[in-house]
Design an enzyme around this catalytic site. Sequence first.
Site, PDB file in Angstrom:
ATOM      1  N   GLU A 156      46.504  40.946  42.336  1.00  0.00           N
ATOM      2  CA  GLU A 156      46.266  39.941  41.655  1.00  0.00           C
ATOM      3  C   GLU A 156      46.524  38.593  42.692  1.00  0.00           C
ATOM      4  O   GLU A 156      45.554  37.505  42.592  1.00  0.00           O
ATOM      5  CB  GLU A 156      47.046  39.647  40.447  1.00  0.00           C
ATOM      6  CG  GLU A 156      46.872  40.650  39.244  1.00  0.00           C
ATOM      7  CD  GLU A 156      45.538  40.455  38.671  1.00  0.00           C
ATOM      8  OE1 GLU A 156      44.626  39.619  38.865  1.00  0.00           O
ATOM      9  OE2 GLU A 156      45.264  41.440  37.792  1.00  0.00           O
ATOM     10  N   ARG A 160      43.317  35.975  43.589  1.00  0.00           N
ATOM     11  CA  ARG A 160      43.204  34.888  42.902  1.00  0.00           C
ATOM     12  C   ARG A 160      43.650  33.858  43.980  1.00  0.00           C
ATOM     13  O   ARG A 160      42.950  32.847  44.050  1.00  0.00           O
ATOM     14  CB  ARG A 160      44.147  34.931  41.925  1.00  0.00           C
ATOM     15  CG  ARG A 160      43.734  35.662  40.619  1.00  0.00           C
ATOM     16  CD  ARG A 160      44.729  35.565  39.462  1.00  0.00           C
ATOM     17  NE  ARG A 160      44.498  36.472  38.593  1.00  0.00           N
ATOM     18  CZ  ARG A 160      44.525  36.361  37.147  1.00  0.00           C
ATOM     19  NH1 ARG A 160      44.684  35.211  36.609  1.00  0.00           N
ATOM     20  NH2 ARG A 160      44.324  37.552  36.222  1.00  0.00           N
ATOM     21  N   ASP A 286      37.334  49.298  38.812  1.00  0.00           N
ATOM     22  CA  ASP A 286      36.095  48.475  39.105  1.00  0.00           C
ATOM     23  C   ASP A 286      36.118  48.068  40.289  1.00  0.00           C
ATOM     24  O   ASP A 286      35.137  48.297  41.082  1.00  0.00           O
ATOM     25  CB  ASP A 286      36.147  47.406  38.054  1.00  0.00           C
ATOM     26  CG  ASP A 286      37.683  46.981  37.820  1.00  0.00           C
ATOM     27  OD1 ASP A 286      38.490  46.996  38.563  1.00  0.00           O
ATOM     28  OD2 ASP A 286      37.773  46.014  36.756  1.00  0.00           O
TER      29      ASP A 286
END
Length: 612
Positions: A156, A160, A286
């Site tokens: 993350e 980000r 994904d």
Amino acid sequence: MNFSVNFLRTNPAVKASAAFRRRGISIRHLAFTFAFSIALLTLYYNYLRHTVVPFPADVIHYPQETPEVWEARALQVKNAFLHAYHGYERFAFPKDELCPVSNGSIDNFNGWGVTAVDSLDTMLMMGLQPEYDRAMSAIHNMNFSLPINTRVPFFETVIRYLGGLLSAYAMTGDDILRTRADQLGTILAPAFNTSSGFPSFSVDTVRGTSNGPKFGGLAEIASYQMEYAYLGKITAKKEHVDRFTAATHNLHNAELRKYGGMYPMHWDLSSGQATDAHLSVGAASDSAHEYTLKQYLMTARQDTANLEMYLRFTSHVLNNLMFISPNRHLLYVTDSNLYRGGIRHTHSFEHLSCFLPGLLALGVHTLPLNHLEDVGLNFTELADDLLPEHKMGYEELASFNLTDLHLWAAEGLAQTCYLTYADQPTGLGPDIISMRSGGLYPEITWMEAMQEWKIKGRRGPPPGVGDKHPWAGDGNNTTDMLDREISIDRRDYYIRDSQYQLRPETVESLYILYRVTGDVKWRHRGWAIFQAIEREAKTPSGYANVKMVDTYHPEQRDVMPSYFLAETLKYLYLLFREEDIVPLDEWVFNTEAHPLPVFEWTKEEKEAYGIP
Ligand SMILES: *[C@@H]1O[C@H](CO)[C@@H](O)[C@H](O)[C@H]1NC(C)=O
Ligand SMILES: *[C@@H]1O[C@H](CO)[C@@H](O)[C@H](O)[C@H]1NC(C)=O
Ligand SMILES: *[C@@H]1O[C@H](CO)[C@@H](O)[C@H](O)[C@H]1NC(C)=O
Ligand SMILES: *[C@@H]1O[C@H](CO)[C@@H](O)[C@H](O)[C@H]1NC(C)=O
Ligand SMILES: *[C@@H]1O[C@H](CO)[C@@H](O)[C@H](O)[C@H]1NC(C)=O
Ligand SMILES: *[C@@H]1O[C@H](CO)[C@@H](O)[C@H](O)[C@H]1NC(C)=O
Ligand SMILES: *[C@@H]1O[C@H](CO)[C@@H](O)[C@H](O)[C@H]1NC(C)=O
């Protein structure tokens, strides 16, 4: 068809046999009844299988709006962004995220102001200089300090923060952004201290050590290559480059024969090999699949290893994980796993999987799928080291025009993603649905349906591709909408997780499909979604996750994820802008929608970093 389904459910033969048993009826009667039921079942299966063709489409008229109308809609998205960002600045900054219902704030991602960093490039695209300047003054003071014993989640933080800093650097060339990206990339590096070189789940940046289990989810261990490659490029530091080459090397050399050439979900961080057989394009998998194509494109299409991985992954998905629903012929993608020696599909369809149509469309736009020899590959030879049944699958795919096939897959899937929104009374999409399939319902793979469509003369649009109305249309029948049984029958699915989490994947795919095909229907569908967000998710200070999209006037949750500003609003804005401000040939979006520029390694860099 509905008739046969209901008929089976209340099969009189089945009911009667139970009654007879109580009255001591002979075994012959039972055997007869059993055989009769089996015969009915068989008929039912065959009946459904052979009425799949043709695949009718609804005639839907999408108006041609003027450019001014679309620009005005882009402006509305910009205003939505300002509403969300100003709420964040007022009530949450410098914390990570706004709590948009209570006007509180929360540190979900290290407390370094993730919403501000994640929003930088969206502000640049929207021309929001004052907001950008305010965020940049925080970046000047940023030092990535943390209390002792804090664990920084690697994945993350990379997508980000690092992605946000890098793309703002690419767009402005502002040195402070490169410096911060370099610092961040360096303090995260202990994550790579595993014998495979795959990163571990988290890092203690104070001690400089890594933490986390010995096993990793595919998405979390293999979605950082773009960021570290570009970081290596702009800092000229070999150690950053080495980190991304390790993942490509591991993935390319992994033993995948059993899995048809696709990467499973769980990996051993010591051996660098897969540890399960769960194949999925949804949660936990994904973006690793996404990065194969994107890594290839970002490094100016030199990295054939990643292209091969992309082609193997998409081929396996097209052949094995895509299905057609029984009534509405909705195209969807699901997962597979080994279960008691056989392969089983859950027929769940996740919102997270809705990035796939956009990725396929990007592949169609950028790859010579029908002339892979131009890039030194032979499609069917890619299956040479796979099992015979997988090899046959490749030959089946090759019997179609691959460009057409990938685009149809993209269009059909994107339409289903959109319909999961349009089908609901809120106009917002649930997080996970389960398609009606398996058990009494036949499992029809998309390629089976495609073969049938081809054999029967290619009448009408390909299976799952033609335009479809939402199932309730303009109907306003609450009883009907809320009744689970009726919904499953008519819609072909039930809702497993009814929350809309302000996620971007569907609008991301609509945007890429619009840019690739120029068909305005993708814009209209995106506009419907934006209006639903305005209606259902807006709060006085921002936007909130919506709890039950399948009810009228659902409650909101006190959550506004930073990706709503980084991704969802950015893709909607780009979808409505007339000008193509981020051309797909020059920029590649990371999995948090941060565009990184296409670049080429120089001869010297290749030698210095050992890049083939
Ligand atoms: C949050 O702030 C907005 C904007 O100032 C205000 O309208 C709203 O009433 C506030 N909500 C709460 C729960 O205080
Ligand atoms: C790092 O930044 C934080 C927040 O601005 C500040 O409280 C802290 O003192 C800084 N630490 C150092 C070592 O500069
Ligand atoms: C790397 O891992 C090894 C073996 O687990 C350990 O001894 C070493 O201290 C670690 N180094 C860092 C920087 O985490
Ligand atoms: C690909 O390889 C197969 C045999 O391995 C060959 O028959 C076929 O002609 C090749 N295709 C192209 C486009 O070169
Ligand atoms: C495949 O389809 C595309 C797009 O419809 C078309 O331009 C191309 O000529 C076709 N290629 C082959 C080999 O049939
Ligand atoms: C649907 O029902 C609601 C609540 O009864 C009503 O407010 C709304 O106008 C109706 N919409 C349509 C299209 O009939
Ligand atoms: C709503 O749907 C239910 C179930 O299909 C049906 O019984 C009812 O008559 C419908 N009501 C209206 C107003 O159409």
